[in-house]
Design an enzyme around this catalytic site. Structure first.
Site, PDB file in Angstrom:
ATOM      1  N   SER A 128     -39.029 -41.888 -38.239  1.00  0.00           N
ATOM      2  CA  SER A 128     -37.535 -41.531 -38.546  1.00  0.00           C
ATOM      3  C   SER A 128     -37.569 -41.642 -40.496  1.00  0.00           C
ATOM      4  O   SER A 128     -38.528 -41.503 -40.976  1.00  0.00           O
ATOM      5  CB  SER A 128     -36.754 -42.607 -38.514  1.00  0.00           C
ATOM      6  OG  SER A 128     -36.949 -44.131 -38.836  1.00  0.00           O
ATOM      7  N   LYS A 129     -36.088 -41.770 -40.373  1.00  0.00           N
ATOM      8  CA  LYS A 129     -36.162 -41.565 -41.833  1.00  0.00           C
ATOM      9  C   LYS A 129     -36.739 -43.233 -42.826  1.00  0.00           C
ATOM     10  O   LYS A 129     -37.037 -42.647 -43.940  1.00  0.00           O
ATOM     11  CB  LYS A 129     -34.587 -41.661 -42.390  1.00  0.00           C
ATOM     12  CG  LYS A 129     -33.108 -40.359 -42.456  1.00  0.00           C
ATOM     13  CD  LYS A 129     -32.865 -40.285 -42.928  1.00  0.00           C
ATOM     14  CE  LYS A 129     -31.961 -38.579 -43.153  1.00  0.00           C
ATOM     15  NZ  LYS A 129     -31.309 -37.937 -42.028  1.00  0.00           N
ATOM     16  N   ARG A 130     -36.173 -43.406 -41.827  1.00  0.00           N
ATOM     17  CA  ARG A 130     -37.251 -44.926 -42.236  1.00  0.00           C
ATOM     18  C   ARG A 130     -38.730 -45.213 -43.081  1.00  0.00           C
ATOM     19  O   ARG A 130     -39.130 -45.960 -43.690  1.00  0.00           O
ATOM     20  CB  ARG A 130     -37.423 -46.638 -41.218  1.00  0.00           C
ATOM     21  CG  ARG A 130     -35.942 -46.931 -41.482  1.00  0.00           C
ATOM     22  CD  ARG A 130     -35.410 -48.303 -40.826  1.00  0.00           C
ATOM     23  NE  ARG A 130     -35.056 -47.085 -39.800  1.00  0.00           N
ATOM     24  CZ  ARG A 130     -35.043 -47.010 -38.046  1.00  0.00           C
ATOM     25  NH1 ARG A 130     -35.724 -48.358 -37.831  1.00  0.00           N
ATOM     26  NH2 ARG A 130     -34.758 -46.469 -37.491  1.00  0.00           N
ATOM     27  N   ASP A 131     -39.652 -43.939 -42.421  1.00  0.00           N
ATOM     28  CA  ASP A 131     -40.240 -43.671 -42.298  1.00  0.00           C
ATOM     29  C   ASP A 131     -40.686 -42.540 -44.196  1.00  0.00           C
ATOM     30  O   ASP A 131     -42.310 -42.798 -43.810  1.00  0.00           O
ATOM     31  CB  ASP A 131     -41.227 -42.980 -40.947  1.00  0.00           C
ATOM     32  CG  ASP A 131     -41.153 -43.475 -40.373  1.00  0.00           C
ATOM     33  OD1 ASP A 131     -41.601 -45.156 -40.364  1.00  0.00           O
ATOM     34  OD2 ASP A 131     -40.869 -43.865 -39.298  1.00  0.00           O
ATOM     35  N   GLY A 132     -39.908 -42.752 -44.871  1.00  0.00           N
ATOM     36  CA  GLY A 132     -40.010 -42.887 -46.174  1.00  0.00           C
ATOM     37  C   GLY A 132     -39.309 -41.043 -45.924  1.00  0.00           C
ATOM     38  O   GLY A 132     -38.146 -41.201 -46.289  1.00  0.00           O
TER      39      GLY A 132
END
Ligand code: GLU
Length: 483
Positions: free
Chosen positions: A251-255
């Site tokens: 997801s976006k949280r993974d960069g």
């Protein structure tokens, strides 16, 4: 049967890695079967859809080489078709208006929660009498349209990736909303995803629906809609999700997640599609990990797509990218590197083309990503270099002053040096100073680049010599170590 597949992104964000990988599988499948790959933009969510995201999706697919044969079709241009389908379903008593207010639905959910039941619509307006409907209308309530879901139904399909999948009608959350409440002069409001997708896939003669496994519950609902609309059901294939290193959906949280991010990070499109193909699929000869889209298309089949989630592995992507970079002809790679040099403020314009291509050839083996070139070539664009502590340790060893002095004399006596000149000079200094060749070479490298490690020394020296930078750096080094 002629193969027709599609990719149906919603333009509510930039082209996402998950969507792009689904596009890769669809493209490969279409090409393998000499079929048709359709692009459909699912833009019915007016609040979140943006034309710039559509542009980003199109340019991302083009950049990756995933050309489509038909489309893009836009769902917002097909709204009348969905209205017609809603009408058909109502006429056949397969759908009905539901007048529940958000508050009533919320209260229903709270009650279900309190009773430990799964939340879902309890079909309370399925059997309203005409009088009850009229009363709600008179009250000014605008109905949504719900499609009847038989909770006793067991929905089963043969999934090309997951084999037999079955889903209980009772697990689909009750009769589902297929159209929002009308807010203009249309008889029904905006059709929702499941209905629009089925109407489109029927209309566009889609033979195989290949998409992420997060759509499995939708597939169960969609099969019921195909049946209700009297249409042939396509073959479904649900591909595994792309997971992060902790095993959760990337997801976006993974960069980075958008294809643009990968481009900016210095990945090549051919390397990225190669890697995306491997996220869930293997070449028949599993040792072959580097292949073009065309090569993969020849071999591609859905049966060999994994069921298990595919872990995103940055090291592997870097390795694949490096393989493409290392094989690329210098002129092509130089063209790709120029914008990165320019962005870093390196003076490319004053350099001649052959100098740039030689630099490319020299540094290409050190590159994993195009962006690595900024660090790897910095000494060639810098006015002067600073010596690392390690380099200073070497340069302050006994005998190095004399070595550097003699190299300077040799460089000064030549105009521009050839490869033979550099080799002859190193040999001469080794002999006359009675030192090891390694010391001469390390002293040279440390003087020219400020470091003890780097690419081929002769080529490095020649490139700097062409710019007249070698003399200045040798002089600066000498000044630093002589006293
Ligand atoms: N618009 C949907 C999505 O982006 C399409 C899913 C499908 O392929 O049916 O997830």
């Amino acid at each position: 049967m002629s193969v027709r597949v599609r990719i149906a992104p919603s333009p509510t964000g930039n082209l996402h890695i998950g969507t792009a990988r689904t596009a890769v599988f669809n493209w490969l499948f279409a090409r393998h079967h000499s079929g048709t790959f359709v692009l459909r933009i699912e833009d019915t969510d007016a609040a979140r859809s943006r034309p710039e995201y559509t542009d980003n999706i199109k340019s991302g697919l083009e950049w990756l080489g995933l050309n489509w044969d038909e489309g893009p079709f836009f769902q917002t241009e097909r709204l009348a078709k969905y209205q017609q389908a809603v009408q058909t379903l109502i006429d056949n008593d397969l759908a009905y208006p539901c007048y529940c207010t958000p508050e009533e639905l919320e209260e229903m959910r709270e009650t279900q929660k309190a009773q430990g039941k799964a939340p879902g619509y309890d079909n309370r307006h399925r059997h309203l009498t005409p009088e009850e409907r009229q009363a709600f209308e008179a009250d000014g309530r605008k109905p949504v349209i719900r499609f009847k879901i038989d909770s006793d139904r067991n929905i089963v399909w043969q999934d090309s990736i997951r084999d037999t999948v079955s889903w209980q009608g009772s697990d689909l959350g009750g009769d589902m909303v297929i159209a929002r409440a009308a807010d203009d002069d249309q008889p029904y409001g905006q059709a929702l995803y499941n209905l629009a997708v089925v109407v489109d896939d029927i209309d566009m003669n889609i033979s195989h629906v290949i998409r992420g496994e997060d759509h499995i519950a939708n597939t169960a609902k969609q099969i019921l809609l195909y049946e209700a609309l009297g249409a042939e059901i396509p073959i479904f294939a649900h591909s595994p999700l792309i997971l992060n290193s902790e095993g959760r959906k990337l997801s976006k949280r993974d960069g980075v997640t958008s294809i643009d991010d990968f481009r900016k990070m210095g990945f090549l499109p051919e390397a990225l599609v190669n890697y995306m193909t491997l996220l869930g699929w293997t070449f028949p000869d599993s040792t072959q990990e580097i292949f073009t889209l065309e090569e993969a298309a020849k071999e591609f089949d859905l049966e060999r797509v994994n069921k298990a989630g595919a872990k995103f592995d940055w090291d592997k992507l870097d390795w694949i990218n490096s393989q493409y970079l290392h094989q690329m002809p210098a002129d092509k790679l130089t063209d790709l590197l120029i914008p990165y040099w320019q962005d870093a403020g390196y003076d490319v314009d004053s350099k001649d083309r052959s100098w740039l291509e030689t630099l490319t050839t020299l540094t290409a083996p050190t590159l994993n990503r195009l962006t690595d070139v900024i660090k790897e070539t910095s000494v060639f664009f810098a006015d002067s270099v600073e010596h690392t502590a390690e380099a200073m340790d070497l340069l302050t060893q006994e005998g190095v002053v004399a070595v550097v002095t003699e190299i300077i004399a040799g460089v000064n006596s030549a105009d521009t040096m050839t490869e033979e000149d550099t080799k002859a000079l190193i040999k001469q200094v080794t002999k006359s100073r009675k030192v090891k060749k390694g010391l001469v070479m390390r002293s040279l490298r440390a003087s020219l680049t400020g470091e003890l490690h780097g690419p081929d020394l002769t080529q490095t020296w020649l490139l700097l010599n062409k710019l007249g930078l070698d003399k200045a750096r040798l002089q600066k080094t000498l000044a630093k170590i002589a006293d």
